[in-house]
Design an enzyme around this catalytic site. Structure first.
Site, PDB file in Angstrom:
ATOM      1  N   HIS A  62       0.789  -1.131   0.094  1.00 60.78           N
ATOM      2  CA  HIS A  62      -0.216  -0.141   0.170  1.00 60.78           C
ATOM      3  C   HIS A  62       0.980   1.194   0.039  1.00 60.78           C
ATOM      4  CE1 HIS A  62      -3.743   2.225   1.401  1.00 60.78           C
ATOM      5  NE2 HIS A  62      -2.758   3.075   1.030  1.00 60.78           N
ATOM      6  N   HIS A  66       1.496   5.566  -1.648  1.00 61.33           N
ATOM      7  CA  HIS A  66       1.180   6.562  -2.547  1.00 61.33           C
ATOM      8  C   HIS A  66       2.463   7.138  -3.208  1.00 61.33           C
ATOM      9  CE1 HIS A  66      -2.862   6.795  -0.978  1.00 61.33           C
ATOM     10  NE2 HIS A  66      -2.204   6.215   0.317  1.00 61.33           N
ATOM     11  N   ASN A 125      -5.070   7.428  -6.142  1.00 53.57           N
ATOM     12  CA  ASN A 125      -5.909   8.743  -5.533  1.00 53.57           C
ATOM     13  C   ASN A 125      -5.255   9.897  -6.228  1.00 53.57           C
ATOM     14  OD1 ASN A 125      -3.898   8.243  -3.689  1.00 53.57           O
ATOM     15  ND2 ASN A 125      -5.318   9.255  -2.146  1.00 53.57           N
ATOM     16  N   LYS A 170      -9.414  -0.085  -5.568  1.00 51.78           N
ATOM     17  CA  LYS A 170      -9.506   0.648  -4.579  1.00 51.78           C
ATOM     18  C   LYS A 170     -10.640   1.296  -3.993  1.00 51.78           C
ATOM     19  CE  LYS A 170      -7.652   2.453  -0.552  1.00 51.78           C
ATOM     20  NZ  LYS A 170      -6.774   2.726   0.149  1.00 51.78           N
ATOM     21  N   HIS A 227     -10.468   1.253   2.023  1.00 53.28           N
ATOM     22  CA  HIS A 227     -10.090   2.437   3.065  1.00 53.28           C
ATOM     23  C   HIS A 227     -11.374   2.167   3.928  1.00 53.28           C
ATOM     24  CE1 HIS A 227      -8.702   6.258   4.728  1.00 53.28           C
ATOM     25  NE2 HIS A 227      -9.829   6.197   5.091  1.00 53.28           N
ATOM     26  N   HIS A 249      -4.514  -0.418   6.170  1.00 56.50           N
ATOM     27  CA  HIS A 249      -4.004   0.374   7.130  1.00 56.50           C
ATOM     28  C   HIS A 249      -4.863   0.334   8.391  1.00 56.50           C
ATOM     29  CE1 HIS A 249      -6.922   3.173   5.248  1.00 56.50           C
ATOM     30  NE2 HIS A 249      -5.843   3.327   4.469  1.00 56.50           N
ATOM     31  N   ASP A 274       1.356   2.813   3.495  1.00 54.41           N
ATOM     32  CA  ASP A 274       0.602   4.013   3.281  1.00 54.41           C
ATOM     33  C   ASP A 274       1.364   5.117   3.398  1.00 54.41           C
ATOM     34  OD1 ASP A 274      -1.696   5.157   2.711  1.00 54.41           O
ATOM     35  OD2 ASP A 274      -2.392   5.193   4.840  1.00 54.41           O
TER      36      ASP A 274
HETATM   37  O1  DOR Z   1      -3.286   9.524   5.870  1.00 57.55           O
HETATM   38  C1  DOR Z   1      -3.536   9.512   4.548  1.00 57.55           C
HETATM   39  N1  DOR Z   1      -3.107   9.824   3.428  1.00 57.55           N
HETATM   40  N2  DOR Z   1      -4.683   8.487   4.382  1.00 57.55           N
HETATM   41  C2  DOR Z   1      -5.123   8.277   3.269  1.00 57.55           C
HETATM   42  O2  DOR Z   1      -6.061   7.368   3.201  1.00 57.55           O
HETATM   43  C3  DOR Z   1      -4.784   8.942   2.031  1.00 57.55           C
HETATM   44  C4  DOR Z   1      -3.466   9.404   2.201  1.00 57.55           C
HETATM   45  C5  DOR Z   1      -2.833  10.163   1.044  1.00 57.55           C
HETATM   46  O3  DOR Z   1      -3.010  10.219  -0.017  1.00 57.55           O
HETATM   47  O4  DOR Z   1      -2.391  11.343   1.526  1.00 57.55           O
HETATM   48 ZN    ZN Z   2      -3.286   5.268   1.946  1.00 55.95          ZN
END
Ligand code: DOR
Ligand code: ZN
Length: 343
Positions: A13, A15, A41, A99, A136, A174, A247
């Protein structure tokens, strides 16, 4: 134990963002991990297989020279994701999950799902072709206390969904509570969970240590110590339903240090080192490899990595700030030391 050699781990997971931000962070993950499930995202969200393939090309182009790192792509589920898109995604061989962001639950979730019943045809197709739903898991009902949103989502949405689609593979992403860990433990082998390093290392006091700490703000938000302890127990249990997902979620410093700061903690600069610290504290370093490099691959039906990495028990200081394109990024443990170092 002073040195620890493990199979090269995977991050289930992550980003990575896009553009200059992507170029700034992807090397941190690629140095540690062989593969990562990449969150969709972006703005706009990665809704189609074509967009996922284009995003994968941008990630590959941004990798440091010589890096070996495989981005495993995901689609962003919306109210109108057609079942045909699920089929295309599966057939592409490049997309490994879909997702679910409940609309409004977190960063860039406004294109997300307003009612899961609107996605039942997509979920049916995912169950049929074996494409996991990555969740999520937080209720978006503003009346629900922010610390209870995970538990309420499990009761009201996730439980009924897995009853309706008993063959659907689901990763509850998470997880942050004892209730979530227990839920995953008692459900079938098609239900698993990722656990972040920050939820293993911090409880909600970290948000208010001597003042507001925006760099400790993420979603789902940090919980009580009792929940952190339950997550550590799950992570070191050897149960294959729990595996590593950082995450890691970078935001530029001004977006965090402001009156309404973004959710997200950056951990990719030291991800496996932070997990090693958490496992070490629990006296369970021998359980790190299976959590970080075996359980996730098995759940996703992918081969194990054959390369190895080595960690050394050597203190090092995390920089106060990292470059983030034209901006800066404040990583977890900025200005502090971490006990384990990548050799
Ligand atoms: O803390 C987070 N940041 N939780 C999420 O679900 C998204 C992520 C983000 O994309 O910044
Ligand atoms: Zn995330």
């Amino acid at each position: 134990m002073e040195r620890l050699t493990l199979r090269r781990p995977d991050d289930w997971h992550l980003h990575l963002r896009d553009g200059a931000a992507l170029a700034a962070v992807v090397g941190d993950s690629a140095r540690r991990f062989a593969r990562a499930i990449v969150m969709p995202n972006l703005k706009p969200a990665v809704r189609t297989t074509t967009q996922a393939l284009e995003y994968r090309s941008r990630i590959e182009a941004a990798l440091p020279r010589g890096a070996k790192f495989e981005p495993l792509m995901t689609l962003y589920l919306t109210d109108d994701t057609p079942p045909e898109e699920i089929e295309r995604a599966k057939r592409s061989g490049a997309v490994f999950g879909v997702k679910l962001y409940p609309a409004g639950a977190t960063t860039h979730s406004d294109e997300g799902v307003t009612r899961l019943s609107r996605c039942f045809h997509a979920l049916e197709k995912m169950q049929e072709v074996g494409l996991p739903l990555l969740v999520h898991g937080e209720s978006t009902d503003p009346a629900i206390d922010v610390f209870d949103r995970e538990q309420v989502f499990i009761e009201e949405v996730l439980g009924p969904t897995i009853e309706r689609f008993p063959g659907l593979k689901v990763v509850l992403e998470h997880i942050t509570t004892r209730e979530a860990a227990q839920f995953v433990e008692v459900t079938g082998p098609n239900i698993a969970a990722t656990i972040t390093a920050h939820h293993l290392l911090l409880n909600r006091n970290a948000l208010f240590m001597g003042g507001m700490r925006p760099h400790h703000y993420c979603l789902p938000v940090l919980k009580r110590e009792m929940h952190r302890e339950a997550l550590v127990e799950a992570a070191v249990s050897g149960n294959p339903k729990f595996f590593l997902g950082t995450d890691s979620a970078p935001h530029a410093r001004p977006a965090k240090e402001t009156a309404c700061g973004c959710a997200g903690i950056y951990t990719a600069h030291a991800a496996i080192e932070l997990y090693a610290s958490a496992f070490d504290e629990a006296g369970a370093l021998d359980k790190l490899e299976s959590f970080a490099a075996v359980h996730g691959a098995q759940f996703y039906g992918l081969p194990l990595n054959e390369e190895r990495i080595t960690l050394e028990r050597t203190e090092w200081r995390v920089p106060e700030r990292l470059a983030f394109g034209p901006e800066e990024l404040v990583p977890l443990r900025a200005g502090e030391t971490i006990a384990w170092k990548l050799a």
